[in-house]
Structure formats: structure tokens, C-alpha cells
Motif scaffolding. Structure first.
Motif, mmCIF file in Angstrom:
data_model
loop_
_atom_site.group_PDB
_atom_site.id
_atom_site.type_symbol
_atom_site.label_atom_id
_atom_site.label_comp_id
_atom_site.label_asym_id
_atom_site.label_seq_id
_atom_site.Cartn_x
_atom_site.Cartn_y
_atom_site.Cartn_z
ATOM 1 N N TYR A 213 27.088 45.437 30.863
ATOM 2 C CA TYR A 213 26.868 46.335 29.955
ATOM 3 C C TYR A 213 28.379 47.057 29.755
ATOM 4 O O TYR A 213 28.879 47.200 28.618
ATOM 5 N N VAL A 214 29.040 47.048 30.764
ATOM 6 C CA VAL A 214 30.573 47.526 30.755
ATOM 7 C C VAL A 214 31.372 46.649 29.903
ATOM 8 O O VAL A 214 32.123 46.977 28.996
ATOM 9 N N LEU A 215 31.177 45.362 30.295
ATOM 10 C CA LEU A 215 31.949 44.266 29.341
ATOM 11 C C LEU A 215 31.358 44.269 27.915
ATOM 12 O O LEU A 215 32.274 44.129 26.861
ATOM 13 N N ARG A 216 30.087 44.541 27.690
ATOM 14 C CA ARG A 216 29.378 44.568 26.113
ATOM 15 C C ARG A 216 30.353 45.575 25.516
ATOM 16 O O ARG A 216 30.821 45.531 24.519
ATOM 17 N N TYR A 217 30.279 46.906 25.969
ATOM 18 C CA TYR A 217 30.824 48.127 25.335
ATOM 19 C C TYR A 217 32.104 47.971 25.205
ATOM 20 O O TYR A 217 32.779 48.635 24.211
ATOM 21 N N ALA A 218 32.886 47.504 26.366
ATOM 22 C CA ALA A 218 34.327 47.633 26.205
ATOM 23 C C ALA A 218 34.785 46.433 24.933
ATOM 24 O O ALA A 218 35.541 46.690 24.109
ATOM 25 N N ALA A 219 33.921 45.268 24.995
ATOM 26 C CA ALA A 219 33.943 44.368 23.712
ATOM 27 C C ALA A 219 33.829 45.080 22.232
ATOM 28 O O ALA A 219 34.669 44.723 21.626
ATOM 29 N N THR A 220 33.124 46.128 22.334
ATOM 30 C CA THR A 220 32.754 46.861 21.047
ATOM 31 C C THR A 220 33.965 47.432 20.732
ATOM 32 O O THR A 220 34.389 47.505 19.579
ATOM 33 N N PHE A 221 34.531 48.158 21.669
ATOM 34 C CA PHE A 221 35.762 49.009 21.405
ATOM 35 C C PHE A 221 36.969 48.227 21.111
ATOM 36 O O PHE A 221 37.570 48.547 20.275
ATOM 37 N N TYR A 222 37.203 46.971 21.667
ATOM 38 C CA TYR A 222 38.322 46.239 21.227
ATOM 39 C C TYR A 222 38.098 45.729 19.982
ATOM 40 O O TYR A 222 38.824 45.538 18.974
ATOM 41 N N ARG A 223 36.834 45.261 19.709
ATOM 42 C CA ARG A 223 36.560 44.709 18.344
ATOM 43 C C ARG A 223 36.786 45.714 17.299
ATOM 44 O O ARG A 223 37.586 45.473 16.203
ATOM 45 N N ARG A 224 35.972 46.847 17.483
ATOM 46 C CA ARG A 224 36.648 47.991 16.250
ATOM 47 C C ARG A 224 38.022 48.485 16.309
ATOM 48 O O ARG A 224 38.503 48.766 15.379
ATOM 49 N N ALA A 225 38.967 48.203 17.578
ATOM 50 C CA ALA A 225 40.209 48.427 17.488
ATOM 51 C C ALA A 225 41.093 47.266 16.935
ATOM 52 O O ALA A 225 42.135 47.534 16.715
ATOM 53 N N GLY A 226 40.291 46.241 16.241
ATOM 54 C CA GLY A 226 40.922 45.246 15.622
ATOM 55 C C GLY A 226 41.259 43.862 16.584
ATOM 56 O O GLY A 226 42.136 43.077 16.036
ATOM 57 N N ASP A 227 41.104 44.008 17.872
ATOM 58 C CA ASP A 227 41.551 42.966 18.912
ATOM 59 C C ASP A 227 40.137 42.304 19.036
ATOM 60 O O ASP A 227 39.656 42.092 20.051
ATOM 61 N N ALA A 228 39.656 41.089 17.925
ATOM 62 C CA ALA A 228 38.726 40.395 18.347
ATOM 63 C C ALA A 228 38.749 39.499 19.335
ATOM 64 O O ALA A 228 37.926 39.031 20.109
ATOM 65 N N GLU A 229 39.875 38.795 19.741
ATOM 66 C CA GLU A 229 40.190 38.076 20.671
ATOM 67 C C GLU A 229 39.868 38.413 21.939
ATOM 68 O O GLU A 229 39.312 37.815 22.823
ATOM 69 N N GLU A 230 40.248 39.853 22.186
ATOM 70 C CA GLU A 230 40.181 40.421 23.667
ATOM 71 C C GLU A 230 38.687 40.491 23.421
ATOM 72 O O GLU A 230 38.130 40.628 24.644
ATOM 73 N N ALA A 231 37.905 41.214 22.601
ATOM 74 C CA ALA A 231 36.553 41.292 22.601
ATOM 75 C C ALA A 231 35.877 40.000 22.960
ATOM 76 O O ALA A 231 34.626 39.951 23.703
ATOM 77 N N THR A 232 35.945 39.111 22.221
ATOM 78 C CA THR A 232 35.382 37.737 22.628
ATOM 79 C C THR A 232 35.512 37.324 23.941
ATOM 80 O O THR A 232 34.413 36.855 24.535
ATOM 81 N N GLU A 233 36.714 37.390 24.558
ATOM 82 C CA GLU A 233 37.087 36.914 25.914
ATOM 83 C C GLU A 233 35.933 37.983 26.976
ATOM 84 O O GLU A 233 35.325 36.912 27.907
ATOM 85 N N LEU A 234 35.830 39.108 26.616
ATOM 86 C CA LEU A 234 35.008 40.067 27.257
ATOM 87 C C LEU A 234 33.653 39.546 27.292
ATOM 88 O O LEU A 234 32.636 39.261 28.274
ATOM 89 N N LEU A 235 33.147 39.194 26.240
ATOM 90 C CA LEU A 235 31.795 38.930 25.881
ATOM 91 C C LEU A 235 31.384 37.397 26.471
ATOM 92 O O LEU A 235 30.334 37.178 26.691
ATOM 93 N N GLU A 236 32.447 36.452 26.332
ATOM 94 C CA GLU A 236 32.111 35.191 27.156
ATOM 95 C C GLU A 236 31.663 35.518 28.506
ATOM 96 O O GLU A 236 30.975 34.922 29.177
ATOM 97 N N LYS A 237 32.663 36.285 29.056
ATOM 98 C CA LYS A 237 32.271 36.735 30.479
ATOM 99 C C LYS A 237 30.745 37.379 30.715
ATOM 100 O O LYS A 237 30.164 37.021 31.643
ATOM 101 N N ALA A 238 30.462 38.288 29.787
ATOM 102 C CA ALA A 238 29.295 38.840 29.715
ATOM 103 C C ALA A 238 27.906 37.850 29.543
ATOM 104 O O ALA A 238 26.953 37.957 30.282
ATOM 105 N N ILE A 239 28.128 36.972 28.765
ATOM 106 C CA ILE A 239 27.112 36.004 28.493
ATOM 107 C C ILE A 239 26.817 35.071 29.557
ATOM 108 O O ILE A 239 25.790 34.508 29.849
ATOM 109 N N ALA A 240 27.952 34.675 30.350
ATOM 110 C CA ALA A 240 27.856 33.971 31.492
ATOM 111 C C ALA A 240 27.077 34.580 32.557
ATOM 112 O O ALA A 240 26.282 33.786 33.247
ATOM 113 N N LEU A 241 27.116 35.684 32.643
ATOM 114 C CA LEU A 241 26.146 36.688 33.696
ATOM 115 C C LEU A 241 24.804 36.814 33.038
ATOM 116 O O LEU A 241 23.747 36.910 33.909
#
Length: 436
Positions: free
Chosen positions: A197-225
Motif C-alpha cells: 500500500y505504501v509503495l503504491r501510494y508513494a508511486a502515485t505521489f511521484y507519478r503526479r509529481a512528474g517522476d514516472a521512472e521513480e513511480a514505476t520502480e516502486l510499483l515493480e517492487k509492489a507487484i513482486a509482493l
């Protein structure tokens, strides 16, 4: 979660498995906890209920008596409050787990519990979560001050709850409190870096901030879990969709600077493929995932898979539950597809009008107005005797409640096309509004 799983297995008719899940739930209650008996009231009630439906009335009655015995020990007002708080908390979380139609009821349960203890950590977290979900459902009509207050209280009284920290960060981000938002995201990731959940919402934060690369990295960790989460696959798809736009912009900038563009073109193509892959996985896991179908249709269109794009749009349009905001997003993207991919102004106009007719003051509505205005201006610029262009102008002014400008443009359209009943009816209606 064990209680919920017990209920679901009961619905399947598997009473033995349901009982096993209840036993696992009971094992989570520690005897060392001073409120262990309080926590067992709901637990014993669940046992009694399940055994009753198995027609084992003797054991069912025994568990019901255990509940009564605990209640007898908490007759004093202060002790009784503890009992009620736990019951309201259990009920609130159960409602939250059962989907959006129960979010209001969940909020009410947590609020009832807070009447007895305004500083209770779990109740504050539950109430804040419920308010956030209710507000998200009703965006953009919602007044968010109550939601922010609830989230701030949750962070204040339950600082270990990293999820509410990320939710509050997203609210701060929406209200341009970027420094406070970023600090909360960093704290949450530091406290619980392995929480999906933290990874997912943090990814949303970074995506909205324009950092799609960081958001993608966090979501890849989340999907592994959580590899069966349709929501995270959808979010990954949206991140790659953002990367498509970013690389298109980089490609255009490189071209204007007379620099090589092949790298960015390749990156964009790869992002489209990855977006499609993740969005297809999302709808495979959840066949009614409307937002995923809308995004998938958009990505199919960008890859030139037009039949698949239209299938996705029609699938989304046929969903039983679709909010006004979702309708606006669907018909905006569908209209853009018709305009830019299929070169069909007529079909594009139809979809843009559907967006504008919904009065929600969203960005998608403004985009649709912009597209429709551009079409009208191009029509009039190419042919000053084009009635349709003036008619579209009249429609836009009418929906923006600028009646005099709407009448002026509809009358120009009617002069050029005297038999058009749509223009006659619009002028009559607008003139009636001005007379009132």
C-alpha cells in the motif's frame, strides 16, 4: 482478514475451512493484551453465528454465552465504551473491505467509536481511510477539508500507520503543499519499505509529481509482493502511459534542436508495449476494471490497434457502474481517438459533446471544450459560410451559460442553414432563459 476469509468460505459452503480461518483469526489475539477479552467478543460472535448455520446449536449457544459473560464484565460505562469501540472498529473495517458502496457506512462506524475516544489510534486511522475513499469517489464535488482534518488526526494519534501518512501526502500534494507531502512520503517509505500500500501510494505521489521512472520502480517492487493485484498492474500501466508522453515530448525537443530522435522513439514504443501488457493483466484479473479498459483503449490506439481500441471503449461504455468523471474521461479519450487516429471529426464532435454535457468541472471537460473550440475555429477559418462551426460555438457558449454569445452564434448558424431544427430549438430555449 481471517474473519473476512471465513465469511467468504462460508458463502461457498465450506464450513470446515471457515472454521479453520476463524481459529487463525483467534490466534492473532494475544493473551498478554489487556483488552484480549474485548477483542474476543466479535470473535466468539462469529463462532456462534457459523455454528448456528451448521445447526450445531449446542456449541453455538456456548459461544453466545461466552459473549454474554464478557459483556457482564464490562457493565461500567468506561469499560463498556472499550467494548463498543472494538465492535465499531471491527464493523468499520469490514465495511471498508466490502467495497465502495459501504464506505459511508464504514466512516459512520468509526465516527461512532470516536465519540467514546477521540484519540483512539485505530479508529482515527479507519475514519481517515474511509473519508479519503468517500472523497475520492465523489471528486471533484467533494469538500476536502474534513478529509484532511481526519487524516491529520490519524497521523497525530497513530504515527505508526504509514498508509494514512501516504494518503495525507496525496491530499497535501493536491493542495500544493509539496514540501509537507514529500516529507510524509519519505517517512512512510523509511518506516515500511515493504508495504504494497505504501509503495503504491508513494508511486502515485511521484507519478503526479512528474517522476514516472521513480513511480514505476516502486510499483515493480509492489507487484513482486502482490502479483495478483489488478490495481497495481493498472497503476503500472498508467506510469508507462506517462512515460509514452514524456518520451514523445523528449523526441519533439530533440527534433527541434536537430538532435537524434531514434532513442526516444524506441523508448516510447517500448513504453506503449509495457503499458498494454500491464493493463491487459489488470483487466484479466478484474474484468470490470473500467479505468483500466479506458487506458487500454488509449494505448491500443497509440499502437495502431484500432479494432482492439474500440472494443475496449465499448466494453468500458457498457459497464453497469460508471461515474460522471469516468464518463468524461472515456468520451474525451474516445473523441481524441476518433479525431487524431481515425480522422473522423463527426464522431469526435459527438464524444466531446458528451463530455461537455456533464457539468463536472474537471480538466477533461476543459480539454473537450478546447478540442471542440479548435474544430469550430478550423471550420470557420476554412469556410466562413460553415454553419456547423458557428453551431459548435453556440453549443460551447450554451454549456458555459453564456446565453447571449450562444444565441449570437446559433443565429449565424441558422442564417447559413435555415432548416436546422437543432439551432431553432437552442435559440428558443436560450431566449426563454434570458426572459426568466
Amino acid at each position: 482478514m481471517y474473519n473476512l476469509w471465513a465469511y467468504l468460505t462460508y458463502l461457498r459452503g465450506d464450513y470446515d475451512e471457515a472454521m479453520d480461518q476463524l481459529q487463525k483469526a483467534e490466534e492473532q489475539i494475544q493473551d498478554s493484551d489487556p483488552d484480549a477479552d474485548i477483542k474476543r467478543t466479535v470473535m466468539y460472535g462469529n463462532y456462534a453465528w457459523l455454528l448456528y448455520h451448521q445447526k450445531d446449536f449446542i456449541k453455538s449457544s456456548a459461544y453466545a454465552k461466552k459473549v454474554e459473560a464478557i459483556k457482564q464484565n464490562y457493565k461500567l460505562a468506561q469499560e463498556n465504551h472499550k467494548l463498543l469501540i472494538d465492535i465499531y472498529s471491527e464493523e468499520g473495517w469490514a465495511y471498508l473491505l466490502f467495497g465502495s458502496k459501504y464506505y459511508e457506512k464504514a466512516a459512520k462506524c468509526f465516527k461512532n467509536g470516536l465519540e467514546f475516544d477521540k484519540r483512539h489510534p485505530e479508529l482515527n486511522s479507519g475514519y481517515a481511510t474511509a473519508r479519503h475513499r468517500v472523497a475520492s469517489l465523489n471528486y471533484p464535488e467533494t469538500e476536502f477539508s474534513e478529509t484532511i482534518d481526519a487524516l491529520e488526526n490519524a497521523v497525530k494519534y497513530n504515527s505508526e500507520d504509514t498508509v494514512v501518512k501516504t494518503l495525507l501526502a496525496l491530499q497535501y500534494q493536491d493542495h500544493k503543499q509539496y514540501q509537507e507531502a514529500g516529507k510524509l512520503i519519505e517517512e512512510a517509505l523509511e518506516q515500511e519499505p515493504g508495504s504494497p500500500y505504501v509503495l503504491r501510494y508513494a508511486a502515485t505521489f511521484y507519478r503526479r509529481a512528474g517522476d514516472a521512472e521513480e513511480a514505476t520502480e516502486l510499483l515493480e517492487k509492489a507487484i513482486a509482493l502482490t502479483p495478483t493485484s489488478a490495481t497495481i498492474y493498472h497503476q503500472l500501466g498508467i506510469c508507462y502511459k506517462s512515460l509514452v508522453t514524456i518520451n514523445k515530448r523528449r523526441e519533439q525537443q530533440a527534433r527541434s534542436n536537430r538532435q537524434p530522435t531514434n532513442h526516444y522513439r524506441q523508448q516510447r514504443a517500448e513504453a506503449i508495449d509495457k503499458a498494454i501488457s500491464h493493463l491487459e493483466k489488470a483487466v484479466e484479473l478484474q474484468d470490470t476494471f473500467l479505468a483500466a479498459y479506458i487506458a487500454l483503449g488509449d494505448m491500443y490506439a497509440r499502437k495502431g490497434l484500432y479494432l482492439r481500441a474500440e472494443e475496449a471503449f465499448y466494453k468500458a461504455a457498457g459497464m453497469a457502474k460508471i461515474t460522471n468523471a469516468e464518463k468524461q474521461e472515456l468520451h474525451l479519450i474516445w473523441g481524441q481517438y476518433e479525431l487524431f487516429n481515425r480522422n473522423s471529426e463527426q464522431q469526435a464532435i459527438k464524444h466531446f459533446k458528451k463530455v461537455i454535457l456533464i457539468k463536472n468541472p474537471t480538466k477533461n471537460r476543459q480539454y473537450a471544450i478546447g478540442h471542440l473550440n479548435k474544430i469550430a475555429e478550423d471550420m470557420i477559418g476554412q469556410n466562413s459560410a460553415d454553419a456547423t462551426g458557428y453551431g459548435l460555438r453556440g453549443f460551447i457558449y450554451q454549456q458555459e451559460e453564456q446565453e447571449r454569445m450562444a444565441i449570437e452564434n446559433y443565429k449565424k448558424a441558422l442564417q447559413l442553414q435555415p432548416d436546422n431544427e437543432e439551432y431553432v430549438e437552442a435559440i428558443s430555449s436560450l431566449e426563454g432563459t434570458l426572459r426568466e
